[in-house]
Design a protein around this motif. Structure first.
Motif, PDB file in Angstrom:
ATOM      1  N   VAL A   1      28.563  51.347  24.998  1.00  0.00           N
ATOM      2  CA  VAL A   1      27.109  51.212  24.880  1.00  0.00           C
ATOM      3  C   VAL A   1      26.680  51.322  23.421  1.00  0.00           C
ATOM      4  O   VAL A   1      25.866  50.532  22.926  1.00  0.00           O
TER       5      VAL A   1
ATOM      6  N   SER B   1      25.127  48.332  21.100  1.00  0.00           N
ATOM      7  CA  SER B   1      23.785  48.524  20.537  1.00  0.00           C
ATOM      8  C   SER B   1      23.779  48.326  19.031  1.00  0.00           C
ATOM      9  O   SER B   1      22.835  47.765  18.476  1.00  0.00           O
TER      10      SER B   1
ATOM     11  N   LYS C   1      16.211  50.192  21.366  1.00  0.00           N
ATOM     12  CA  LYS C   1      16.421  49.694  22.720  1.00  0.00           C
ATOM     13  C   LYS C   1      17.897  49.768  23.041  1.00  0.00           C
ATOM     14  O   LYS C   1      18.744  49.554  22.176  1.00  0.00           O
TER      15      LYS C   1
ATOM     16  N   ALA D   1      20.795  49.028  26.425  1.00  0.00           N
ATOM     17  CA  ALA D   1      21.028  48.497  27.769  1.00  0.00           C
ATOM     18  C   ALA D   1      22.012  49.392  28.501  1.00  0.00           C
ATOM     19  O   ALA D   1      23.134  49.590  28.049  1.00  0.00           O
TER      20      ALA D   1
END
Length: 539
Positions: free
Chosen positions: A447, A451, A462, A464
């Motif tokens: 992650v 990012s 932000k 995901a």
């Protein structure tokens, strides 16, 4: 404050609003100092930031000590402006009282002026000098740099009677970013040293130790790291280093992505076999028809396609360590042959008729419950008892949420490449903290890496995440229906306790998140009828 006054403040909407506002101001102050610390890669840049650090921590003097990688000596790396004449090359033993007391304490330690002057030889010379300059107390907190070097932050105060919760909270939140900045400084100084001497750059080492004799024969780049400072991980690290020097076969258990391979690397690194190979085999990734040949090797012509002799993993690992990952997926027929190898300490290649002696330490790992597999008839009980002489269970990331900030910072630095490491926005950090992480550390790293790749700015705003089953439904956020303030306060505290797994105190405890002392939270729980036996359970 009387009980009635305390109760009134606790239920007063204005008081609650003021407290929330103060907490937001505190969080903004922490974010501001972290963002200013992030780009630092020289001691000169750190020195220029002293005014901002002083505003945040309120100190009159600051120093940083760092130990060598063998924890034999430590020396002064940096200190803020002081009239005291202190030798930066002063080296002290890591066995002295001050150093040992700091690294054994999870909390910042307060040393009073009288204590320092009375036992001046137990403290660095700079401490005595700053006390003579008018400081009345020094607060020290030990931490790890790159999860390897011990470092100690010391703060001098002219007016400080005790460490209040706010100062303790700020120091603990300042330390992780400081650790990253010190790591960047050490890497920068190492690179500069290598450039000046026309030598290839190697992993970061404190500048004062570059010329030390016998400064570790093992390359630090090859030394595996288990990131985290939680009690669970500290206990695991101690277990790994303790069992490394034995010849015992080990079983490492834990969910996928918890770091079983890293644990194996640590054991091998600190073992007497570290100069010999560590060979890894994933038993689940090899077809059952090929795994025997993979482990034991085969002779030429032993089966179709065996055009030449093949040396198996056991022979490759001779004198070293063989890591059998996902041992629970090994077919029953191979389990019997593995048991014989463990008992007889010899193998026979497929198609061969010669017994070959082997000297190998076996470390097995699995995400399965092998005891349940034994009961189900999928795993041999005699093999289970042979490999589980010393079982080690690695915790899931959900069980060690306090390590998430350390892991985030590690991965931000690891995947930054040549660029300055990115920062995380407050909302993203909160999302990462509340996520259930079914893929554990491996999922977190993916992650973070994704990012970084998708974010052009210096701050990741932000992120995901895959759907999180543990936080879908009513437990995701407190219910904002119309109700009394007392009921809302009770539900909110219960929600925070739920997400903290009933932990009241500590860096990631409910009291810290709520921005109140643990004793105040306990009083509120008693008043609101929240029992002490409140326990975490998934709704």
């Amino acid at each position: 404050m009387t009980i009635m006054q305390h109760t009134a403040v606790g239920s007063d909407p204005q008081a609650i609003y003021n407290r929330i506002q103060q907490r937001e101001i505190e969080q903004l102050a922490q974010i501001a100092i972290q963002q200013k610390m992030a780009p630092i890669h020289t001691l000169a840049a750190l020195d220029l930031l002293q005014n901002e650090i002083q505003i945040f921590l309120g100190q009159n003097w600051l120093s940083l000590f760092i130990a060598d990688n063998r924890e034999v000596n430590y020396s002064l790396l940096f200190q803020s402006n002081s009239k005291a004449k202190t030798s930066k090359n002063e080296s002290r033993s890591c066995k002295d009282t001050f150093f040992k007391e700091c690294i054994l304490s999870a909390e910042p330690i307060l040393f009073r002026a009288s204590e320092i002057l009375k036992a001046d030889k137990s403290f660095p010379a700079s401490f005595v000098h700053v006390i003579q300059e008018g400081n009345k107390a020094i607060v020290s907190k030990a931490f790890r740099v790159h999860d390897h070097y011990w470092a100690i932050l010391s703060l001098g105060y002219k007016r400080l009677e005790h460490i209040d919760p706010r100062l303790e909270y700020r120091i603990k939140n300042f330390i992780p970013q400081l650790g990253i900045s010190i790591g960047n400084i050490l890497m920068h100084e190492r690179s500069a040293h290598a450039a000046l001497t026309n030598m290839p750059s190697s992993p970061a080492q404190p500048q004062g130790f570059l010329q030390n004799e016998g400064y570790g024969k093992k390359s630090e780049a090859s030394e595996p790291q288990m990131i985290g400072e939680s009690d669970l991980i500290q206990a695991i690290k101690s277990q790994l280093k303790m069992v490394a020097l034995s010849e015992m076969n080990l079983l490492i258990q834990g969910e996928s992505g918890t770091g079983k391979e890293v644990a194996t690397q640590i054991i091998h690194h600190f073992s007497l076999r570290s100069a010999r190979p560590l060979i890894k085999v994933n038993c689940a990734a090899i077809a059952p028809t090929l795994i025997e040949s993979e482990l034991f090797g085969h002779e030429k012509g032993s089966f179709s396609g065996a055009v030449k002799r093949k040396i198996g993993k056991f022979e490759q690992a001779h004198g070293g360590t063989l890591f059998l990952d996902e041992i629970g997926d090994l077919p029953l027929t191979l389990q019997a042959k593995l048991l014989r190898v463990l008992q007889e300490k010899e193998i026979e290649r497929v198609g061969g008729n010669k017994n070959i002696p082997i000297d190998v330490r076996i470390i097995c790992a699995t995400h399965k419950d092998l005891q349940a597999e034994v009961k189900a008839g999928n795993f041999r009980s005699d093999l289970y008892y042979r490999i589980s002489a010393f079982p080690i269970t690695l915790p899931s990331l959900r069980e060690r949420r306090e390590d998430i900030p350390h892991l985030i910072q590690h991965f931000l630095l690891k995947h930054a490449g040549e660029n300055p490491p990115k920062q995380m926005s407050k909302k993203v950090l909160q999302r990462l903290h509340l996520h259930s992480w079914p893929g554990n550390i491996r999922e977190l790293e993916h992650v973070i890496a994704r990012s970084i790749l998708l974010t052009e700015d210096s701050t990741i705003k932000k992120i995901a995440l895959l759907p999180d089953a543990d936080f879908v439904g009513e437990s995701k956020v407190p219910d904002f229906r119309l109700q009394t303030l007392a009921n809302f306060e009770k539900e909110y505290i219960l929600w925070v306790l739920h997400n903290c797994k009933a932990r009241i105190s500590g860096p990631n405890g409910a009291a810290t998140i709520l921005g109140i002392p643990a004793t105040t939270l306990q009083s509120k729980m008693k008043k609101l009828g929240i029992g002490k036996k409140f326990s975490y359970s998934k709704e």
